[in-house]
Scaffold this active site. Structure first.
Site, PDB file in Angstrom:
ATOM      1  CB  SER A  71      -0.885   0.018   1.249  1.00 16.02           C
ATOM      2  OG  SER A  71      -1.554   1.257   1.349  1.00 16.02           O
ATOM      3  CE1 TYR A 108      -4.116  -2.029   4.773  1.00 17.67           C
ATOM      4  CE2 TYR A 108      -3.278   0.163   4.303  1.00 17.67           C
ATOM      5  CZ  TYR A 108      -3.813  -1.034   3.867  1.00 17.67           C
ATOM      6  OH  TYR A 108      -4.032  -1.240   2.531  1.00 17.67           O
TER       7      TYR A 108
END
Ligand SMILES: NC(=O)c1ccc[n+]([C@@H]2O[C@H](COP(=O)([O-])OP(=O)(O)OC[C@H]3O[C@@H](n4cnc5c(N)ncnc54)[C@H](O)[C@@H]3O)[C@@H](O)[C@H]2O)c1
Length: 264
Positions: free
Chosen positions: A156, A171
């Protein structure tokens, strides 16, 4: 005779394992559709997979690409190494081998660092990082025997810019681990003819963006140079490039698919 170099069915008869493909809005599903259109046989894994979802996916894929793809769909929780081994064995039982793994499974949660509990941290790392490790390891057991294979992992933008537009520190950290893990696999397994690359997406229109309000989404879009969010199929296109021989000399790479929001 058709020159094989210019064969546009880029994954003809390749057995491609795609994890995280249960939702028709997901990056995994878009990748499955594009791969099937390029001749791949599909092994679709997801923690929520069941007979109904499998049937719906088959119908939807057939509608999308104009023929029913060869596929099996298997319930698999990538947090469990045993589950991953079992799913890969199911693929071998059905198709004889596997050629490619695209890991699109993942979870996200937006929280400030101080409000992330130990349990939430563990769950995030378990799915996004340990899960990626588990499914890569299961696939690599086959790839090393075959002396070929391709891995595409999804990390990401959050891992690159110090936190997510969506997604907290846990995350971002889990996805940073996915980048490091993929690079390690690339280096260790290149001598066996195995490639591994990682994609860093941002703002791709899937269930993952559902947590944003319309106002938040508008704010973020105003900061994206291409002035829009990405489509799952645009991410699938990068997966196709990395899974096919078009990228035969590319390994250990990190590919940005982010509309220009992070140019570095
Ligand atoms: N959509 C975005 O903007 C965006 C941005 C950056 C990164 N990503 C990454 O791309 C990947 C795909 O995301 P998406 O947007 O398609 O999300 P999605 O939520 O639509 O798909 C993720 C899938 O992973 C599955 N999954 C969750 N935990 C699992 C487990 N333990 N075992 C097996 N499957 C599991 C879910 O059931 C779901 O079907 C994820 O890794 C995500 O972190 C997405």
């Amino acid at each position: 005779m058709k020159n094989k170099k210019y064969n546009l069915r880029l994954l003809e008869n390749k057995v491609c394992v795609i994890v995280g493909a249960a939702s028709v809005r997901s990056i995994g599903y878009a990748t499955a559709a594009l791969f099937a259109a390029h001749g791949a046989k599909l092994v679709l894994l997801d923690v929520v997979m069941n007979e109904q979802i499998a049937a719906d996916l088959t119908t939807s894929l057939a509608h999308e690409i104009g023929h029913t793809p060869e596929l099996i769909a298997v319930k698999c929780d990538i947090c469990s190494a045993a589950d991953c081994d079992k799913a890969i064995q199911a693929a071998i039982a059905q198709f004889g081998t596997i050629d490619c793994l695209v890991n699109c499974a993942g979870i996200v949660k937006s929280s400030g660092m101080l409000s992330i509990t130990e349990q939430e941290y563990d769950t995030m790392l378990d799915v996004n990082l340990k899960g990626t490790f588990n499914i890569c390891k299961s696939a690599l057991k086959i790839f090393t025997t075959n002396q070929s294979g391709v891995i595409v992992n999804l990390a990401s933008l959050a891992a690159q810019r110090g936190g997510g537009l969506v997604g907290g520190a846990h995350y971002a950290a889990s996805k940073g681990g996915v980048i490091s893990l993929t690079r390690s696999i690339a280096r260790e397994f290149a001598p066996f003819g195995i490639r591994a690359n990682v994609i860093c997406p941002a703002m791709i229109e899937t269930n993952m963006l559902d947590g944003l309000t319309a106002a938040q989404l508008k704010d973020v879009i105003s900061t994206i140079p291409l002035k829009r969010v990405g489509k799952a199929i645009e991410l699938a296109g990068s997966c196709l490039f990395l899974a096919s021989d078009l990228s035969g000399f590319t390994t250990g790479a990190t590919i940005d698919v982010n509309g220009g929001i992070h140019i570095h």
